[in-house]
Design a protein around this motif. Sequence first.
Motif, PDB file in Angstrom:
ATOM      1  N   LEU A 184       0.823  -1.207   0.000  1.00 34.07           N
ATOM      2  CA  LEU A 184       0.000   0.000   0.000  1.00 34.07           C
ATOM      3  C   LEU A 184       0.857   1.257   0.000  1.00 34.07           C
ATOM      4  CD1 LEU A 184      -2.834  -1.001   2.510  1.00 34.07           C
ATOM      5  CD2 LEU A 184      -3.119  -0.489   0.081  1.00 34.07           C
ATOM      6  N   TRP A 185       1.891   1.262   0.804  1.00 33.13           N
ATOM      7  CA  TRP A 185       2.771   2.425   0.861  1.00 33.13           C
ATOM      8  C   TRP A 185       3.549   2.603  -0.438  1.00 33.13           C
ATOM      9  CZ3 TRP A 185       3.416   6.585   3.742  1.00 33.13           C
ATOM     10  CH2 TRP A 185       4.610   7.285   3.662  1.00 33.13           C
ATOM     11  N   LYS A 186       3.894   1.513  -1.053  1.00 29.02           N
ATOM     12  CA  LYS A 186       4.718   1.579  -2.258  1.00 29.02           C
ATOM     13  C   LYS A 186       3.914   1.974  -3.489  1.00 29.02           C
ATOM     14  CE  LYS A 186       8.040   0.692  -5.237  1.00 29.02           C
ATOM     15  NZ  LYS A 186       9.176   1.619  -5.430  1.00 29.02           N
ATOM     16  N   SER A 187       2.763   1.378  -3.701  1.00 30.09           N
ATOM     17  CA  SER A 187       2.077   1.493  -4.991  1.00 30.09           C
ATOM     18  C   SER A 187       0.865   2.407  -4.985  1.00 30.09           C
ATOM     19  CB  SER A 187       1.638   0.104  -5.465  1.00 30.09           C
ATOM     20  OG  SER A 187       0.757  -0.496  -4.528  1.00 30.09           O
ATOM     21  N   SER A 188       0.566   3.078  -3.884  1.00 25.04           N
ATOM     22  CA  SER A 188      -0.597   3.961  -3.872  1.00 25.04           C
ATOM     23  C   SER A 188      -0.409   5.146  -4.809  1.00 25.04           C
ATOM     24  CB  SER A 188      -0.874   4.456  -2.450  1.00 25.04           C
ATOM     25  OG  SER A 188      -1.294   3.389  -1.625  1.00 25.04           O
ATOM     26  N   GLY A 189       0.828   5.588  -5.001  1.00 28.75           N
ATOM     27  CA  GLY A 189       1.077   6.673  -5.947  1.00 28.75           C
ATOM     28  C   GLY A 189       0.717   6.298  -7.367  1.00 28.75           C
ATOM     29  N   PHE A 190       1.005   5.066  -7.752  1.00 26.08           N
ATOM     30  CA  PHE A 190       0.640   4.589  -9.084  1.00 26.08           C
ATOM     31  C   PHE A 190      -0.871   4.559  -9.257  1.00 26.08           C
ATOM     32  CE2 PHE A 190      -0.459   0.858 -11.744  1.00 26.08           C
ATOM     33  CZ  PHE A 190       0.023   1.339 -12.956  1.00 26.08           C
ATOM     34  N   ALA A 191      -1.581   4.093  -8.231  1.00 26.42           N
ATOM     35  CA  ALA A 191      -3.046   4.081  -8.295  1.00 26.42           C
ATOM     36  C   ALA A 191      -3.597   5.497  -8.420  1.00 26.42           C
ATOM     37  CB  ALA A 191      -3.615   3.400  -7.053  1.00 26.42           C
ATOM     38  N   LEU A 192      -2.994   6.434  -7.713  1.00 25.88           N
ATOM     39  CA  LEU A 192      -3.469   7.813  -7.771  1.00 25.88           C
ATOM     40  C   LEU A 192      -3.253   8.420  -9.155  1.00 25.88           C
ATOM     41  CD1 LEU A 192      -4.652  10.205  -6.262  1.00 25.88           C
ATOM     42  CD2 LEU A 192      -2.338  10.802  -5.528  1.00 25.88           C
ATOM     43  N   ILE A 193      -2.142   8.107  -9.789  1.00 23.79           N
ATOM     44  CA  ILE A 193      -1.879   8.627 -11.135  1.00 23.79           C
ATOM     45  C   ILE A 193      -2.948   8.150 -12.113  1.00 23.79           C
ATOM     46  CG2 ILE A 193      -0.283   8.477 -13.084  1.00 23.79           C
ATOM     47  CD1 ILE A 193       1.998   8.460 -11.082  1.00 23.79           C
ATOM     48  N   ILE A 194      -3.306   6.877 -12.035  1.00 29.88           N
ATOM     49  CA  ILE A 194      -4.322   6.337 -12.944  1.00 29.88           C
ATOM     50  C   ILE A 194      -5.671   7.011 -12.713  1.00 29.88           C
ATOM     51  CG2 ILE A 194      -5.605   4.257 -13.549  1.00 29.88           C
ATOM     52  CD1 ILE A 194      -3.115   2.666 -12.971  1.00 29.88           C
ATOM     53  N   MET A 195      -6.057   7.158 -11.464  1.00 31.94           N
ATOM     54  CA  MET A 195      -7.359   7.759 -11.180  1.00 31.94           C
ATOM     55  C   MET A 195      -7.379   9.245 -11.534  1.00 31.94           C
ATOM     56  SD  MET A 195      -8.843   5.107 -10.361  1.00 31.94           S
ATOM     57  CE  MET A 195      -8.431   3.450  -9.812  1.00 31.94           C
ATOM     58  N   LEU A 196      -6.278   9.953 -11.311  1.00 29.20           N
ATOM     59  CA  LEU A 196      -6.216  11.358 -11.695  1.00 29.20           C
ATOM     60  C   LEU A 196      -6.348  11.517 -13.212  1.00 29.20           C
ATOM     61  CD1 LEU A 196      -3.457  12.991  -9.448  1.00 29.20           C
ATOM     62  CD2 LEU A 196      -5.826  13.737  -9.710  1.00 29.20           C
ATOM     63  N   ALA A 197      -5.670  10.648 -13.954  1.00 34.04           N
ATOM     64  CA  ALA A 197      -5.784  10.708 -15.415  1.00 34.04           C
ATOM     65  C   ALA A 197      -7.210  10.431 -15.866  1.00 34.04           C
ATOM     66  CB  ALA A 197      -4.819   9.714 -16.056  1.00 34.04           C
ATOM     67  N   ALA A 198      -7.889   9.510 -15.203  1.00 36.32           N
ATOM     68  CA  ALA A 198      -9.268   9.211 -15.572  1.00 36.32           C
ATOM     69  C   ALA A 198     -10.193  10.386 -15.280  1.00 36.32           C
ATOM     70  CB  ALA A 198      -9.746   7.964 -14.827  1.00 36.32           C
ATOM     71  N   ILE A 199     -10.008  11.050 -14.139  1.00 36.25           N
ATOM     72  CA  ILE A 199     -10.863  12.181 -13.793  1.00 36.25           C
ATOM     73  C   ILE A 199     -10.624  13.362 -14.731  1.00 36.25           C
ATOM     74  CG2 ILE A 199     -11.270  13.936 -12.020  1.00 36.25           C
ATOM     75  CD1 ILE A 199     -10.984  11.828  -9.921  1.00 36.25           C
ATOM     76  N   GLN A 200      -9.369  13.622 -15.054  1.00 35.02           N
ATOM     77  CA  GLN A 200      -9.064  14.746 -15.932  1.00 35.02           C
ATOM     78  C   GLN A 200      -9.535  14.515 -17.362  1.00 35.02           C
ATOM     79  OE1 GLN A 200      -4.856  15.316 -15.467  1.00 35.02           O
ATOM     80  NE2 GLN A 200      -5.055  16.143 -13.389  1.00 35.02           N
ATOM     81  N   GLY A 201      -9.831  13.272 -17.725  1.00 32.71           N
ATOM     82  CA  GLY A 201     -10.337  12.990 -19.055  1.00 32.71           C
ATOM     83  C   GLY A 201     -11.847  13.090 -19.186  1.00 32.71           C
ATOM     84  N   ILE A 202     -12.549  13.386 -18.090  1.00 35.98           N
ATOM     85  CA  ILE A 202     -13.999  13.523 -18.132  1.00 35.98           C
ATOM     86  C   ILE A 202     -14.350  14.914 -18.667  1.00 35.98           C
ATOM     87  CG2 ILE A 202     -16.116  13.540 -16.757  1.00 35.98           C
ATOM     88  CD1 ILE A 202     -14.773  11.610 -14.828  1.00 35.98           C
ATOM     89  N   PRO A 203     -15.213  15.034 -19.649  1.00 36.14           N
ATOM     90  CA  PRO A 203     -15.569  16.362 -20.197  1.00 36.14           C
ATOM     91  C   PRO A 203     -16.262  17.230 -19.155  1.00 36.14           C
ATOM     92  CG  PRO A 203     -16.248  14.594 -21.680  1.00 36.14           C
ATOM     93  CD  PRO A 203     -15.864  13.952 -20.396  1.00 36.14           C
ATOM     94  N   GLY A 204     -16.009  18.543 -19.237  1.00 38.46           N
ATOM     95  CA  GLY A 204     -16.640  19.464 -18.308  1.00 38.46           C
ATOM     96  C   GLY A 204     -18.131  19.601 -18.516  1.00 38.46           C
TER      97      GLY A 204
END
Length: 308
Positions: A184-204
Amino acid sequence: MSLLANRAAPRQVAALPKRRGRRGPRTGWRGPLLVAPFFVFFAAFGAYPLYYALQLSFIDWHGGATYKWVGLSNYTYLLTNPDFWGALGNSAIIWLLIVPAQTIGAIVAAGALSRAKLRFKRLLRTAVIIPYVTPLAAMAQAFVLIFDRDYGVVNHLLGMAGLPSVEWLTSTGWSKVTIALLVLWKSSGFALIIMLAAIQGIPGEVYEAAALDGAGPVRTFWSVTVPLMRHAIAFFVVISTLGISQMFLEPYVLTGGGPYNSSTTTGLYLFQHIGASDLGTGAANTFLLVIMVLGLSLAAVRVFRESR
């Protein structure tokens, strides 16, 4: 008539013959030559090793000059071996400790970090990505010191709070929890990058429509944002499942698979066969894991895919 003929004459002279259609660019041998290196490397380092491992899974071979064709004996040995199922059970428990909490946490954190008015956004993004880029071996050694039963910082803090110390690395139950905390400590940053990219790809426009319908921030997040992230969530679940099935270094450094094989994962169990030069059983173990992970991945994609 002569006047009409004279007027028509320039048009006949100015008329141009029809051109033949141009042919497309003639590549000839250049196209196959440009893509040939990919197929050469794939055949040498992908297809042939896969074929060789499949052939090896039907052979009893310990690295010597002689080998014996045993058919499906390696597969039946693994499927009837309690240690194999024990390693699968340990990996399943670690998966339950990691993936649901990490997925939900990454979605919530990504939603918070994507807010425009959030202060110290860049600092927070940098802080969560640092563990992901830190070498895993160094981090695992640090966890060995932090969770040591006698001299670890965690047990020292528990003692200051009046709580009993915990055998994080030497008990059958807490050893899996310690491995899960490391992942969890090691790979949570990778999970956050994926979710941030998904949110930023949602149209306004989607959020504007939700606001016109009277949806608040919380309702918009769970009813609009999260459903539109289903493909990213499915991707992360598949990648996490694949990573946990191959997990080796974390249990190897922290617990060595103990105590009593309680933290032996499928990746570490595979390493034990390779270390014992039981290459045929190790190859069969690999293909069994491939089949199981493929089935779980297809199930996850089916669950998270967009409904038609």
